[in-house]
Scaffold this active site. Structure first.
Site, PDB file in Angstrom:
ATOM      1  N   LYS A   1      14.203   9.077   1.220  1.00 32.10           N
ATOM      2  CA  LYS A   1      13.297   7.926   1.153  1.00 32.10           C
ATOM      3  C   LYS A   1      13.624   7.055  -0.063  1.00 32.10           C
ATOM      4  CE  LYS A   1       8.764   8.127  -0.136  1.00 32.10           C
ATOM      5  NZ  LYS A   1       8.212   6.988  -0.890  1.00 32.10           N
TER       6      LYS A   1
ATOM      7  N   ASP B   1      11.045   2.638   2.445  1.00 34.83           N
ATOM      8  CA  ASP B   1       9.579   2.599   2.346  1.00 34.83           C
ATOM      9  C   ASP B   1       9.151   1.425   1.474  1.00 34.83           C
ATOM     10  OD1 ASP B   1       6.900   3.290   2.400  1.00 34.83           O
ATOM     11  OD2 ASP B   1       7.096   4.851   0.878  1.00 34.83           O
ATOM     12  N   LEU B   2       9.099   0.228   2.083  1.00 35.11           N
ATOM     13  CA  LEU B   2       8.732  -0.971   1.312  1.00 35.11           C
ATOM     14  C   LEU B   2       7.356  -1.512   1.705  1.00 35.11           C
ATOM     15  CD1 LEU B   2      12.215  -2.794   1.214  1.00 35.11           C
ATOM     16  CD2 LEU B   2      11.257  -1.149  -0.399  1.00 35.11           C
ATOM     17  N   LYS B   3       6.711  -0.872   2.650  1.00 36.59           N
ATOM     18  CA  LYS B   3       5.319  -1.193   3.036  1.00 36.59           C
ATOM     19  C   LYS B   3       5.081  -2.697   3.185  1.00 36.59           C
ATOM     20  CE  LYS B   3       3.347   2.992   0.945  1.00 36.59           C
ATOM     21  NZ  LYS B   3       4.527   3.557   0.246  1.00 36.59           N
ATOM     22  N   PHE B   4       5.751  -3.281   4.179  1.00 31.59           N
ATOM     23  CA  PHE B   4       5.624  -4.729   4.409  1.00 31.59           C
ATOM     24  C   PHE B   4       4.192  -5.115   4.773  1.00 31.59           C
ATOM     25  CE2 PHE B   4      10.154  -4.175   6.125  1.00 31.59           C
ATOM     26  CZ  PHE B   4      10.723  -4.444   4.899  1.00 31.59           C
ATOM     27  N   HIS B   5       3.714  -6.223   4.219  1.00 38.25           N
ATOM     28  CA  HIS B   5       2.395  -6.769   4.563  1.00 38.25           C
ATOM     29  C   HIS B   5       2.448  -8.261   4.263  1.00 38.25           C
ATOM     30  CE1 HIS B   5      -2.260  -6.793   3.739  1.00 38.25           C
ATOM     31  NE2 HIS B   5      -1.910  -7.517   4.786  1.00 38.25           N
ATOM     32  N   ASP B   6       2.617  -9.076   5.310  1.00 41.94           N
ATOM     33  CA  ASP B   6       2.746 -10.522   5.119  1.00 41.94           C
ATOM     34  C   ASP B   6       2.452 -11.181   6.461  1.00 41.94           C
ATOM     35  OD1 ASP B   6       3.561 -13.097   4.090  1.00 41.94           O
ATOM     36  OD2 ASP B   6       4.845 -12.062   2.659  1.00 41.94           O
ATOM     37  N   ILE B   7       2.674 -12.477   6.577  1.00 42.49           N
ATOM     38  CA  ILE B   7       2.424 -13.121   7.864  1.00 42.49           C
ATOM     39  C   ILE B   7       3.447 -12.596   8.884  1.00 42.49           C
ATOM     40  CG2 ILE B   7       1.347 -15.195   6.891  1.00 42.49           C
ATOM     41  CD1 ILE B   7       4.060 -16.628   7.294  1.00 42.49           C
ATOM     42  N   PRO B   8       3.097 -12.633  10.173  1.00 44.69           N
ATOM     43  CA  PRO B   8       3.956 -12.031  11.200  1.00 44.69           C
ATOM     44  C   PRO B   8       5.412 -12.491  11.134  1.00 44.69           C
ATOM     45  CG  PRO B   8       1.836 -12.620  12.150  1.00 44.69           C
ATOM     46  CD  PRO B   8       1.820 -13.148  10.740  1.00 44.69           C
TER      47      PRO B   8
ATOM     48  N   THR C   1      -3.666   6.831   0.138  1.00 43.36           N
ATOM     49  CA  THR C   1      -4.433   8.008  -0.316  1.00 43.36           C
ATOM     50  C   THR C   1      -5.061   7.768  -1.691  1.00 43.36           C
ATOM     51  OG1 THR C   1      -2.318   8.925  -0.960  1.00 43.36           O
ATOM     52  CG2 THR C   1      -3.302   9.784   1.036  1.00 43.36           C
TER      53      THR C   1
ATOM     54  N   GLY D   1       8.849  15.136  -2.768  1.00 40.46           N
ATOM     55  CA  GLY D   1       9.501  14.684  -3.999  1.00 40.46           C
ATOM     56  C   GLY D   1       9.541  15.805  -5.006  1.00 40.46           C
ATOM     57  N   ARG D   2       8.608  15.744  -5.971  1.00 42.31           N
ATOM     58  CA  ARG D   2       8.673  16.621  -7.145  1.00 42.31           C
ATOM     59  C   ARG D   2       8.768  18.119  -6.892  1.00 42.31           C
ATOM     60  NH1 ARG D   2       3.761  13.441  -9.516  1.00 42.31           N
ATOM     61  NH2 ARG D   2       3.464  13.359  -7.268  1.00 42.31           N
TER      62      ARG D   2
HETATM   63  O1  C5P Z   1       6.609  13.977  -5.674  1.00 44.26           O
HETATM   64  P1  C5P Z   1       5.793  13.935  -4.416  1.00 44.26           P
HETATM   65  O2  C5P Z   1       6.121  15.058  -3.461  1.00 44.26           O
HETATM   66  O3  C5P Z   1       4.325  13.804  -4.687  1.00 44.26           O
HETATM   67  O4  C5P Z   1       6.295  12.600  -3.711  1.00 44.26           O
HETATM   68  C1  C5P Z   1       5.715  12.119  -2.545  1.00 44.26           C
HETATM   69  C2  C5P Z   1       6.304  10.807  -2.166  1.00 44.26           C
HETATM   70  O5  C5P Z   1       5.509  10.259  -1.135  1.00 44.26           O
HETATM   71  C3  C5P Z   1       6.327   9.750  -3.285  1.00 44.26           C
HETATM   72  O6  C5P Z   1       7.478   8.935  -3.051  1.00 44.26           O
HETATM   73  C4  C5P Z   1       5.056   8.982  -3.061  1.00 44.26           C
HETATM   74  O7  C5P Z   1       5.128   7.656  -3.488  1.00 44.26           O
HETATM   75  C5  C5P Z   1       4.941   9.026  -1.539  1.00 44.26           C
HETATM   76  N1  C5P Z   1       3.588   8.837  -1.032  1.00 44.26           N
HETATM   77  C6  C5P Z   1       2.503   9.641  -1.357  1.00 44.26           C
HETATM   78  N2  C5P Z   1       1.278   9.403  -0.832  1.00 44.26           N
HETATM   79  C7  C5P Z   1       1.099   8.393   0.003  1.00 44.26           C
HETATM   80  C8  C5P Z   1       2.170   7.570   0.350  1.00 44.26           C
HETATM   81  C9  C5P Z   1       3.416   7.824  -0.185  1.00 44.26           C
HETATM   82  O8  C5P Z   1       2.659  10.578  -2.122  1.00 44.26           O
HETATM   83  N3  C5P Z   1      -0.079   8.199   0.528  1.00 44.26           N
END
Ligand code: C5P
Length: 242
Positions: free
Chosen positions: A41, A68-75, A128, A221-222
């Site tokens: 990602k 994962d750039l989460k687009f939100h703009d006009i259509p 979240t 991720g982590r």
């Molecule tokens: O390090 P970790 O496992 O928490 O990473 C989760 C990834 O998912 C990160 O890139 C974080 O920005 C993304 N993410 C998230 N919760 C969301 C949407 C995206 O943790 N609701």
């Protein structure tokens, strides 16, 4: 995009690093006998710093890309951004469902028109980081869960292939979309193996629990990237999913 069958193909590694060098080092540290992670990602931090070249660099290592750039703009604008994503050859990308049905329909149509019918567009419902108080302050006076289901329904009706949701929302979404013809793909961040620290993720499940609940892909991720031995942590998660 085809549903993954092997456990290792269900994991999306979050490349939450500031530059291309860091991203490639991370991929190399996770590669097993020359085999890189199936999916990585690339989010706002890395893409804003490096642009399309980081997508090409990561692809050239053999990984598929979740942009994962989460687009939100006009259509019209979102449709053109989706066309650009198809041009980059990414496998998955995101937009905000609150952009509305017309924006989402335009996005789905743009992917098809650009020859990207395989591109999995995912709708982000309620972040979240938003609780009912935060939602209320934006004028939305319903519980987050209700809003998630409403937006997931809008996305599905607009021809969007899937959604991003927290592990605790998977069951409600699966119940609400039990008709297989309208089945949405589900991608879930916020998973934590029992042996990893939760960090700032509050509403967590283990990877195996999330898959059992009905998630198709897990963004991790982590727990892997910040582990003392990332490859070992990655292998442990794969074993737990097997
Ligand atoms: O390090 P970790 O496992 O928490 O990473 C989760 C990834 O998912 C990160 O890139 C974080 O920005 C993304 N993410 C998230 N919760 C969301 C949407 C995206 O943790 N609701």
């Amino acid at each position: 995009m085809k549903l993954p069958s092997r456990p290792q193909d269900k994991i999306i590694i979050a490349l939450d690093v500031p530059d291309t060098d860091g991203a490639l080092r991370l991929i190399d540290s996770l590669s097993d006998q020359g085999q890189p992670p199936a999916l990585c990602k690339i989010g706002l931090e890395l893409f804003t710093a490096e642009g399309p070249s980081v997508v090409k660099a990561v692809k050239s290592r053999g990984c598929e890309i979740f942009l994962d750039l989460k687009f939100h703009d006009i259509p019209n604008t979102v449709a053109h951004a989706i066309k650009s994503a198809v041009g980059l050859g990414v496998a998955m990308t995101t937009l905000h469902a609150v952009g509305g049905p017309v924006m989402m329909e335009a996005a789905a149509q743009a992917a098809n028109d650009a020859g990207g019918s395989d591109l999995l567009i995912l709708a982000v419902t309620v972040l979240t980081s938003m609780d009912s108080a935060q939602l209320g302050s934006t004028g939305i006076n319903v519980e987050p869960k209700e809003q998630v289901l409403r937006l997931a329904r809008l996305a599905s009706n607009a021809g969007i292939g899937g959604i991003v949701c927290s592990p605790l929302e998977i069951t409600a979404i699966r119940e609400s979309f039990s008709n297989s013809r309208e089945a949405l793909r589900i991608v879930t961040p916020g998973v934590r193996p029992t042996w990893a620290v939760a960090g700032d993720q509050k509403r967590v499940m283990t990877p195996a629990e999330a898959v059992q609940a009905g998630s198709d892909w897990l963004v991790i991720g982590r727990p892997i990237t910040a582990a003392e031995n990332p490859r070992e942590a990655y292998a442990k998660v794969i074993a737990e999913l097997a």
